[in-house]
Design a protein around this motif. Sequence first.
Motif, PDB file in Angstrom:
ATOM      1  N   ARG A 283      25.474   8.468 -23.211  1.00  0.00           N
ATOM      2  CA  ARG A 283      26.738   8.997 -23.722  1.00  0.00           C
ATOM      3  C   ARG A 283      27.248   8.106 -24.845  1.00  0.00           C
ATOM      4  O   ARG A 283      27.526   6.929 -24.651  1.00  0.00           O
ATOM      5  CB  ARG A 283      27.776   9.080 -22.603  1.00  0.00           C
ATOM      6  CG  ARG A 283      27.420  10.108 -21.521  1.00  0.00           C
ATOM      7  CD  ARG A 283      28.448  10.043 -20.417  1.00  0.00           C
ATOM      8  NE  ARG A 283      28.161  10.980 -19.334  1.00  0.00           N
ATOM      9  CZ  ARG A 283      28.711  10.913 -18.123  1.00  0.00           C
ATOM     10  NH1 ARG A 283      29.571   9.939 -17.845  1.00  0.00           N
ATOM     11  NH2 ARG A 283      28.408  11.794 -17.199  1.00  0.00           N
ATOM     12  N   TRP A 285      29.483   8.293 -28.883  1.00  0.00           N
ATOM     13  CA  TRP A 285      30.510   9.038 -29.620  1.00  0.00           C
ATOM     14  C   TRP A 285      30.271   8.832 -31.105  1.00  0.00           C
ATOM     15  O   TRP A 285      30.708   7.852 -31.680  1.00  0.00           O
ATOM     16  CB  TRP A 285      31.896   8.543 -29.199  1.00  0.00           C
ATOM     17  CG  TRP A 285      33.054   9.389 -29.611  1.00  0.00           C
ATOM     18  CD1 TRP A 285      34.088   9.011 -30.451  1.00  0.00           C
ATOM     19  CD2 TRP A 285      33.358  10.736 -29.201  1.00  0.00           C
ATOM     20  NE1 TRP A 285      34.990  10.038 -30.567  1.00  0.00           N
ATOM     21  CE2 TRP A 285      34.579  11.102 -29.817  1.00  0.00           C
ATOM     22  CE3 TRP A 285      32.710  11.675 -28.388  1.00  0.00           C
ATOM     23  CZ2 TRP A 285      35.170  12.361 -29.632  1.00  0.00           C
ATOM     24  CZ3 TRP A 285      33.299  12.912 -28.201  1.00  0.00           C
ATOM     25  CH2 TRP A 285      34.507  13.251 -28.824  1.00  0.00           C
ATOM     26  N   LEU A 332      31.866  16.443 -29.962  1.00  0.00           N
ATOM     27  CA  LEU A 332      30.551  16.504 -29.316  1.00  0.00           C
ATOM     28  C   LEU A 332      29.956  17.912 -29.414  1.00  0.00           C
ATOM     29  O   LEU A 332      28.756  18.072 -29.653  1.00  0.00           O
ATOM     30  CB  LEU A 332      30.631  16.069 -27.849  1.00  0.00           C
ATOM     31  CG  LEU A 332      29.268  16.016 -27.152  1.00  0.00           C
ATOM     32  CD1 LEU A 332      28.407  14.872 -27.696  1.00  0.00           C
ATOM     33  CD2 LEU A 332      29.408  15.884 -25.638  1.00  0.00           C
ATOM     34  N   GLN A 336      26.476  18.654 -31.216  1.00  0.00           N
ATOM     35  CA  GLN A 336      25.388  19.335 -30.509  1.00  0.00           C
ATOM     36  C   GLN A 336      24.902  20.547 -31.310  1.00  0.00           C
ATOM     37  O   GLN A 336      23.700  20.795 -31.408  1.00  0.00           O
ATOM     38  CB  GLN A 336      25.889  19.782 -29.137  1.00  0.00           C
ATOM     39  CG  GLN A 336      24.812  20.343 -28.247  1.00  0.00           C
ATOM     40  CD  GLN A 336      25.330  20.573 -26.822  1.00  0.00           C
ATOM     41  OE1 GLN A 336      26.537  20.712 -26.613  1.00  0.00           O
ATOM     42  NE2 GLN A 336      24.447  20.585 -25.871  1.00  0.00           N
TER      43      GLN A 336
ATOM     44  N   TYR B 154      31.650  12.355 -21.200  1.00  0.00           N
ATOM     45  CA  TYR B 154      30.882  12.780 -22.373  1.00  0.00           C
ATOM     46  C   TYR B 154      31.682  12.768 -23.664  1.00  0.00           C
ATOM     47  O   TYR B 154      31.104  12.695 -24.740  1.00  0.00           O
ATOM     48  CB  TYR B 154      30.352  14.206 -22.160  1.00  0.00           C
ATOM     49  CG  TYR B 154      29.266  14.324 -21.128  1.00  0.00           C
ATOM     50  CD1 TYR B 154      27.926  14.183 -21.478  1.00  0.00           C
ATOM     51  CD2 TYR B 154      29.577  14.580 -19.801  1.00  0.00           C
ATOM     52  CE1 TYR B 154      26.922  14.297 -20.535  1.00  0.00           C
ATOM     53  CE2 TYR B 154      28.581  14.697 -18.843  1.00  0.00           C
ATOM     54  CZ  TYR B 154      27.247  14.556 -19.214  1.00  0.00           C
ATOM     55  OH  TYR B 154      26.260  14.664 -18.276  1.00  0.00           O
ATOM     56  N   ARG B 155      33.006  12.889 -23.548  1.00  0.00           N
ATOM     57  CA  ARG B 155      33.842  13.105 -24.733  1.00  0.00           C
ATOM     58  C   ARG B 155      35.149  12.328 -24.654  1.00  0.00           C
ATOM     59  O   ARG B 155      35.681  12.112 -23.574  1.00  0.00           O
ATOM     60  CB  ARG B 155      34.273  14.564 -24.837  1.00  0.00           C
ATOM     61  CG  ARG B 155      33.244  15.594 -25.163  1.00  0.00           C
ATOM     62  CD  ARG B 155      33.933  16.945 -24.991  1.00  0.00           C
ATOM     63  NE  ARG B 155      33.186  18.048 -25.569  1.00  0.00           N
ATOM     64  CZ  ARG B 155      32.306  18.771 -24.882  1.00  0.00           C
ATOM     65  NH1 ARG B 155      32.044  18.496 -23.640  1.00  0.00           N
ATOM     66  NH2 ARG B 155      31.687  19.790 -25.483  1.00  0.00           N
TER      67      ARG B 155
END
Lengths: 368, 181
Positions: A283, A285, A332, A336, B154-155
């Motif tokens: 994970r 960013w 994200l 993606q 995840y974010r």
Amino acid sequence: MTTQSVTTQYTDIIVIGAGLAGLVAAAEAADAGKRVLLLDQEGEQNLGGQAFWSFGGLFAINTPEQRRLGIRDSHELAWRDWQSTAGFDRPEDYWPRKWAEAYVDFAAGEKYGWLASQGVRFFPGVGWAERGGQGASGPGNSVPRFHITWGTGPGVVEPFERRVREHVAAGRIAFKFRHRVRGLNISGGVVHGVHGDVLEVSDVLRGEQSSRVVVDGFDLNAGAVILTAGGIGGNQELVRKNWPTQRLGPAPEVMISGVPKHVDGAAQQMAEAAGAHLINRDRMWHYTEGIRNWNPVWPMHGIRILPGPSSLWLAPDGTRLPYPNYPGFDTLGTLQHITTHGYPYTWFVLNRAIIKKEFTLSGASKKI
Amino acid sequence: MAGRLGKKVSPSVQAFMDQGADFVVRDSLPDLVRGMNELTGHDAVEFGTVAREVADRDLQMANVFGKDPQLAMVRGARALINERLIRIVKPAPLLDPAAGPLIAVRLNILTRKTLGGLETDLQARVLRPDGQPMPGLYAAGEVAGFDGGGMHGYRSLEGTFLGGCLFSGRVAGRCAAAALD
């Protein structure tokens, strides 16, 4: 290590990394009466680490700034937003979720007053980052929560640097710059110090790549060690190694760097090798709106556009990215979309009226 | 930031328009597309495709409602006064000459933050794979995923990285000190 100048010292607490977390940890430990050594592999010119280069945005919930604009925010709404954004879905998310809960409590409670008491003030217009777009149960902020500090990133660092320097003057904290930690001192399972290399003095400017010439060694012992050495964002090799290809497709061939070269993840790897549990390494960013700095400070220096929502976002062939891949909506999700389609880059198309009002740049030293 | 109310592009953005390697600034759409293809060195962008996308978008400007979800969200956000005043332009045709020149920006993936990290408990004590603390070792900030080993999942909601350093740094400093008493 043959040199006789290898220093052996004992202190209460060793903090590794003089970025924002390290400054806060050192100041708090010294406030509690402890003697602290604050180490960093870079020189004093990099004090404050990545926070210095940031835009100074702070997530806070139900603040006077929000209320003045008519924004109704609540702990309940923010915690719901956090969970739908985080998407915790693993057994390893036990402590991350606990921390998220504690952090949202902090951001809805003590944070604002604690910062205000140290002189941190916010710009009256609260920003709206990560606007979502996938509905009420999808990721993103339901309301604006991005509080911009007067003085941007340096304005966030300043009060904590000041506290640390006061402790330095009083003899409770000592800086050890150009100290690169290579390992933990562990006896009977207890961590009681660190050892590593002293690097030659470097007079490069903040953020510039510094020399790695070793001039000495060190071995320091303490009652506790606090690691605050940052992430891996400046180490492309490690970013690629940890890249979640299954989830995002292959990493793009060209990526630019939003952080200096010394953000190398070395201390994190060192801790893992010493027995610490490193989790969720897939994970990361990374931003989708990177531009090459015309005036670079570090290798491949990229700046992030914090975009308003009006630009047209196009794929390499000129077709518009599909809903909800709009500027500033879901970092994200759009990453993606881009990487699973194998796009090496994308385009914003806009005009002067839009750029004037909607482009904010993050990653260069600046004032608002 | 108050300069947003004026007429001029901020000097830091103007510097990128003038000197940035990823910027194309032109007066007409055909010239803009030509510039985009010159910048990448291959003719990936079809003028007809871009012209159609821009024209379809601009056709939605005749009404304050319509079927374009991006414009609907822009209009919704402009209900908030600071969004309207300093952050989001009033929806208008992209090709309005008075709002020109046209600008294309090539966007690259930019590496920045690490969301995962060293697993820690709520006292910022670093844990081993068996879940037991490593006595004497604490972690805070990005090295520990802004703590716990990834409090963002995840974010991120943004504004949470500096805040995560402040909060976890404070916890680590206080807990490490208290453990020595």
